[in-house]
Write a protein that holds these residues in place. Sequence first.
Motif, PDB file in Angstrom:
ATOM      1  N   TYR A 298       0.828  -1.206   0.000  1.00 53.17           N
ATOM      2  CA  TYR A 298       0.000   0.000   0.000  1.00 53.17           C
ATOM      3  C   TYR A 298       0.864   1.259   0.000  1.00 53.17           C
ATOM      4  N   GLN A 299       1.996   1.183   0.677  1.00 48.65           N
ATOM      5  CA  GLN A 299       2.919   2.318   0.649  1.00 48.65           C
ATOM      6  C   GLN A 299       3.378   2.595  -0.785  1.00 48.65           C
ATOM      7  N   PHE A 300       3.664   1.526  -1.511  1.00 51.83           N
ATOM      8  CA  PHE A 300       4.111   1.696  -2.900  1.00 51.83           C
ATOM      9  C   PHE A 300       2.995   2.240  -3.775  1.00 51.83           C
ATOM     10  N   TRP A 301       1.783   1.662  -3.670  1.00 52.97           N
ATOM     11  CA  TRP A 301       0.676   2.107  -4.513  1.00 52.97           C
ATOM     12  C   TRP A 301       0.337   3.575  -4.249  1.00 52.97           C
ATOM     13  N   TYR A 302       0.321   3.932  -2.963  1.00 51.72           N
ATOM     14  CA  TYR A 302       0.053   5.333  -2.621  1.00 51.72           C
ATOM     15  C   TYR A 302       1.151   6.237  -3.168  1.00 51.72           C
ATOM     16  N   GLY A 303       2.404   5.862  -2.950  1.00 50.62           N
ATOM     17  CA  GLY A 303       3.516   6.690  -3.405  1.00 50.62           C
ATOM     18  C   GLY A 303       3.559   6.837  -4.912  1.00 50.62           C
ATOM     19  N   GLU A 304       3.254   5.754  -5.617  1.00 52.07           N
ATOM     20  CA  GLU A 304       3.253   5.810  -7.083  1.00 52.07           C
ATOM     21  C   GLU A 304       2.179   6.773  -7.586  1.00 52.07           C
ATOM     22  N   ALA A 305       0.980   6.670  -7.026  1.00 52.27           N
ATOM     23  CA  ALA A 305      -0.111   7.561  -7.433  1.00 52.27           C
ATOM     24  C   ALA A 305       0.199   9.004  -7.050  1.00 52.27           C
ATOM     25  N   ALA A 306       0.721   9.198  -5.831  1.00 51.82           N
ATOM     26  CA  ALA A 306       1.042  10.549  -5.386  1.00 51.82           C
ATOM     27  C   ALA A 306       2.083  11.192  -6.293  1.00 51.82           C
ATOM     28  N   GLY A 307       3.062  10.411  -6.734  1.00 47.23           N
ATOM     29  CA  GLY A 307       4.087  10.955  -7.632  1.00 47.23           C
ATOM     30  C   GLY A 307       3.528  11.346  -8.984  1.00 47.23           C
ATOM     31  N   LEU A 308       2.649  10.520  -9.519  1.00 46.65           N
ATOM     32  CA  LEU A 308       2.029  10.839 -10.810  1.00 46.65           C
ATOM     33  C   LEU A 308       1.201  12.122 -10.707  1.00 46.65           C
ATOM     34  N   ILE A 309       0.434  12.231  -9.629  1.00 47.93           N
ATOM     35  CA  ILE A 309      -0.432  13.403  -9.476  1.00 47.93           C
ATOM     36  C   ILE A 309       0.396  14.654  -9.230  1.00 47.93           C
ATOM     37  N   ALA A 310       1.465  14.544  -8.435  1.00 55.60           N
ATOM     38  CA  ALA A 310       2.335  15.690  -8.196  1.00 55.60           C
ATOM     39  C   ALA A 310       3.009  16.144  -9.488  1.00 55.60           C
ATOM     40  N   THR A 311       3.380  15.192 -10.323  1.00 53.27           N
ATOM     41  CA  THR A 311       3.975  15.538 -11.619  1.00 53.27           C
ATOM     42  C   THR A 311       2.963  16.243 -12.507  1.00 53.27           C
ATOM     43  N   ALA A 312       1.734  15.740 -12.515  1.00 48.65           N
ATOM     44  CA  ALA A 312       0.679  16.373 -13.303  1.00 48.65           C
ATOM     45  C   ALA A 312       0.423  17.792 -12.814  1.00 48.65           C
ATOM     46  N   GLU A 313       0.391  17.970 -11.500  1.00 52.03           N
ATOM     47  CA  GLU A 313       0.161  19.304 -10.953  1.00 52.03           C
ATOM     48  C   GLU A 313       1.302  20.251 -11.309  1.00 52.03           C
ATOM     49  N   ALA A 314       2.533  19.770 -11.197  1.00 51.07           N
ATOM     50  CA  ALA A 314       3.679  20.609 -11.560  1.00 51.07           C
ATOM     51  C   ALA A 314       3.617  21.003 -13.028  1.00 51.07           C
ATOM     52  N   ALA A 315       3.186  20.064 -13.869  1.00 53.05           N
ATOM     53  CA  ALA A 315       3.120  20.340 -15.306  1.00 53.05           C
ATOM     54  C   ALA A 315       2.047  21.371 -15.635  1.00 53.05           C
ATOM     55  N   ILE A 316       0.876  21.263 -14.998  1.00 52.74           N
ATOM     56  CA  ILE A 316      -0.187  22.216 -15.333  1.00 52.74           C
ATOM     57  C   ILE A 316       0.155  23.606 -14.811  1.00 52.74           C
ATOM     58  N   LEU A 317       0.785  23.678 -13.647  1.00 51.96           N
ATOM     59  CA  LEU A 317       1.157  24.993 -13.128  1.00 51.96           C
ATOM     60  C   LEU A 317       2.270  25.615 -13.981  1.00 51.96           C
ATOM     61  N   VAL A 357      -5.233   7.258 -10.923  1.00 51.61           N
ATOM     62  CA  VAL A 357      -6.510   6.767 -10.412  1.00 51.61           C
ATOM     63  C   VAL A 357      -6.826   5.381 -10.940  1.00 51.61           C
ATOM     64  N   GLU A 358      -6.731   5.205 -12.235  1.00 52.84           N
ATOM     65  CA  GLU A 358      -7.199   3.986 -12.888  1.00 52.84           C
ATOM     66  C   GLU A 358      -6.266   2.796 -12.660  1.00 52.84           C
ATOM     67  N   GLN A 359      -4.954   3.043 -12.579  1.00 49.12           N
ATOM     68  CA  GLN A 359      -4.011   1.936 -12.463  1.00 49.12           C
ATOM     69  C   GLN A 359      -3.561   1.654 -11.030  1.00 49.12           C
ATOM     70  N   HIS A 360      -3.629   2.643 -10.147  1.00 47.43           N
ATOM     71  CA  HIS A 360      -3.062   2.455  -8.813  1.00 47.43           C
ATOM     72  C   HIS A 360      -4.075   2.601  -7.683  1.00 47.43           C
ATOM     73  N   LEU A 361      -4.892   3.631  -7.697  1.00 49.71           N
ATOM     74  CA  LEU A 361      -5.798   3.867  -6.578  1.00 49.71           C
ATOM     75  C   LEU A 361      -7.037   2.988  -6.630  1.00 49.71           C
ATOM     76  N   LEU A 362      -7.728   2.986  -7.746  1.00 49.71           N
ATOM     77  CA  LEU A 362      -8.984   2.237  -7.836  1.00 49.71           C
ATOM     78  C   LEU A 362      -8.797   0.732  -7.654  1.00 49.71           C
TER      79      LEU A 362
END
Length: 416
Positions: A298-317, A357-362
């Motif tokens: 669960y630590q890995f799945w959470y960290g993987e999703a968090a990294g993807l989302i943080a990258t997406a946020e950095a890119a949009i900003l 969301v689709e590959q890690h969280l759900l």
Amino acid sequence: MSVLAARIGEQGFPRPPEPGLTPADVITRAEAIAATLVERQQETEDRTFYASDTHEAFTKAGFHRILVPRRFGGYEFGVDTFMRVSMALTRGCPSTGWMYTLGAAHALAVATMFPERTQEEIFAAGDFVCPATVMPAGTAERADDGGWVINGTWSYCSGSPYATHFLGHALVSRSDGEPAPMMFIAPRSQWRRLDDWGQQLGLRGSGSHSITIDNGRVPDHFTLDGHMSEFSVADSAPGLRLHRNPEYGGGPLSFMNLESAVLAVGIARGALDAYEDLMRTRTTLFPPVVQRTHDPDYQFWYGEAAGLIATAEAAILNATQQWQEACAHGPATFTREFEMRIATICRQVVELSWRAVEQHLLPTAGSSAVRRGQRLERVWRDMSMLHTHAGFTVFLAAKAQRELAKARFDIEEVPR
């Protein structure tokens, strides 16, 4: 001193409701309000749009004036502030954030593209909510007074329940007999909202109802020839000359793509919040049975999703920053190549958010976490619905990449 005089500032512009309000203030307010939206997601879906008290809170917080020019009593805080407010609200409730964003965003387009006379009439009330659609529909015919008579129905008008205006495209018969798109703004008195939203897969509370116009009349200066996506600020940017703010000289197409991407990030951040709650409150399914926060998987799945989302946020900003920097350099910067480069960034932002969301969280949340009415189930439906939006599925996912390459290599369309 008269009431009117009290509302006029040093520059001769009407004062906004809170003259001392700052961008940081409205972002803080958005984050606080977003926290209250989480528990209201079901009622928002049931109603098909967010509640009237939520709308009043947004208005009081200044959200409907973020992009309205100071000349008309707006705050003119800029695109970066608007994006952060949008992301925060969408994180709390995707439907609410979607409805707010696509209702408030078009103040920028109107202030960029339309002449002073039009803006004076449209922004007269200060608060501005204006859904827009890019699909041309209906017809527009010349009226005896030189204006236009408009008829038709336009679907997916997100933000329509509390809208003050509608920005759409109608088809006009030109001299050669071929129909061509014409952009128009219709005040609320000229259209009605249909009760046809809420049965879709996701974003059921986004207020994306259809708008219908029966012999609606708009003056000629409420119209522009052509399609919004093809508007060139290099050729004409009335807002830049009027407001002397470079952001009213930016490309409407690239800004529309930024909207789609920031919504995806906001939704994904809400999904991560829901997953984090599960991490703190639930245990693993197989021995050793421990709280999920202590489990390596669960630590890995959470960290993987968090990294993807943080990258997406950095890119949009960063894409937003690029857009603002291009504005500062002048309208000529908004070439087709630049517009498409922003579009391809937005495409990747949406993909990163969806992958998290689709590959890690759900898949790892557990079946009970995706039962009907659960936050993660709703987020998945909302993100799936985003993937059906024409702006993403047709333009960002298929067309933008080819258009970027053609612009870079100066390739004209080859007839087939």
